[in-house]
Write a protein that holds these residues in place. Structure first.
Motif, mmCIF file in Angstrom:
data_model
loop_
_atom_site.group_PDB
_atom_site.id
_atom_site.type_symbol
_atom_site.label_atom_id
_atom_site.label_comp_id
_atom_site.label_asym_id
_atom_site.label_seq_id
_atom_site.Cartn_x
_atom_site.Cartn_y
_atom_site.Cartn_z
ATOM 1 N N ALA A 59 0.828 -1.206 0.000
ATOM 2 C CA ALA A 59 0.000 0.000 0.000
ATOM 3 C C ALA A 59 0.862 1.257 0.000
ATOM 4 N N GLU A 60 1.912 1.272 0.799
ATOM 5 C CA GLU A 60 2.785 2.441 0.864
ATOM 6 C C GLU A 60 3.560 2.637 -0.436
ATOM 7 N N THR A 61 3.931 1.554 -1.075
ATOM 8 C CA THR A 61 4.711 1.616 -2.310
ATOM 9 C C THR A 61 3.862 2.054 -3.496
ATOM 10 N N THR A 62 2.621 1.596 -3.536
ATOM 11 C CA THR A 62 1.779 1.822 -4.721
ATOM 12 C C THR A 62 0.645 2.817 -4.514
ATOM 13 N N GLY A 63 0.305 3.102 -3.243
ATOM 14 C CA GLY A 63 -0.833 3.966 -2.958
ATOM 15 C C GLY A 63 -2.169 3.249 -3.066
ATOM 16 N N VAL A 64 -2.125 1.934 -3.227
ATOM 17 C CA VAL A 64 -3.351 1.148 -3.392
ATOM 18 C C VAL A 64 -4.038 0.941 -2.042
ATOM 19 N N SER A 65 -5.343 0.784 -2.093
ATOM 20 C CA SER A 65 -6.127 0.476 -0.902
ATOM 21 C C SER A 65 -5.966 -1.007 -0.560
ATOM 22 N N ILE A 66 -5.637 -1.291 0.682
ATOM 23 C CA ILE A 66 -5.503 -2.688 1.108
ATOM 24 C C ILE A 66 -6.843 -3.400 0.974
ATOM 25 N N ASN A 67 -7.910 -2.703 1.275
ATOM 26 C CA ASN A 67 -9.244 -3.299 1.138
ATOM 27 C C ASN A 67 -9.478 -3.742 -0.304
ATOM 28 N N TRP A 68 -9.179 -2.878 -1.255
ATOM 29 C CA TRP A 68 -9.364 -3.242 -2.667
ATOM 30 C C TRP A 68 -8.446 -4.397 -3.046
ATOM 31 N N LEU A 69 -7.201 -4.337 -2.606
ATOM 32 C CA LEU A 69 -6.247 -5.386 -2.956
ATOM 33 C C LEU A 69 -6.741 -6.753 -2.480
#
Length: 97
Positions: free
Chosen positions: A52-62
């Protein structure tokens, strides 16, 4: 060897289809660890946070595929509008009381 799970598809998506070696390099993890994820194992919470920190992605979505993909897509609160609305509500209550 590779399991084409929904998680793996999302992982590939956020890394733009990069190789396992490239993903490992970007996350500073061993290649074997990334290979385990592509084989069906889910990352630990520490690794999910790193992704999440590396990509800015939401952990929930992932993990679930639900909600905004990136945290920046989450709806921002317009504090000025919120304050204005609350003031109007308070004035309205005073006038009707």
């Amino acid at each position: 060897m590779k399991q084409d799970s929904a998680f793996v598809r999302r992982l590939r998506e956020i890394f733009d289809g990069a190789s396992m070696a490239e993903i490992a390099r970007r996350l500073e993890l061993p290649h074997a660890t990334i290979r385990n994820y592509f084989g069906g194992r889910l990352p630990s919470s520490d690794v999910l946070i790193r992704i999440a920190e590396t990509t800015g992605v939401s952990i929930n979505w992932l993990l679930t595929g639900k909600g905004p993909v990136y945290l920046s897509e989450a709806k921002e609160i317009d504090i000025d509008s919120l304050i204005d609305r609350k003031i109007e509500e308070a004035i309205g209550r005073r006038l009707t009381a």
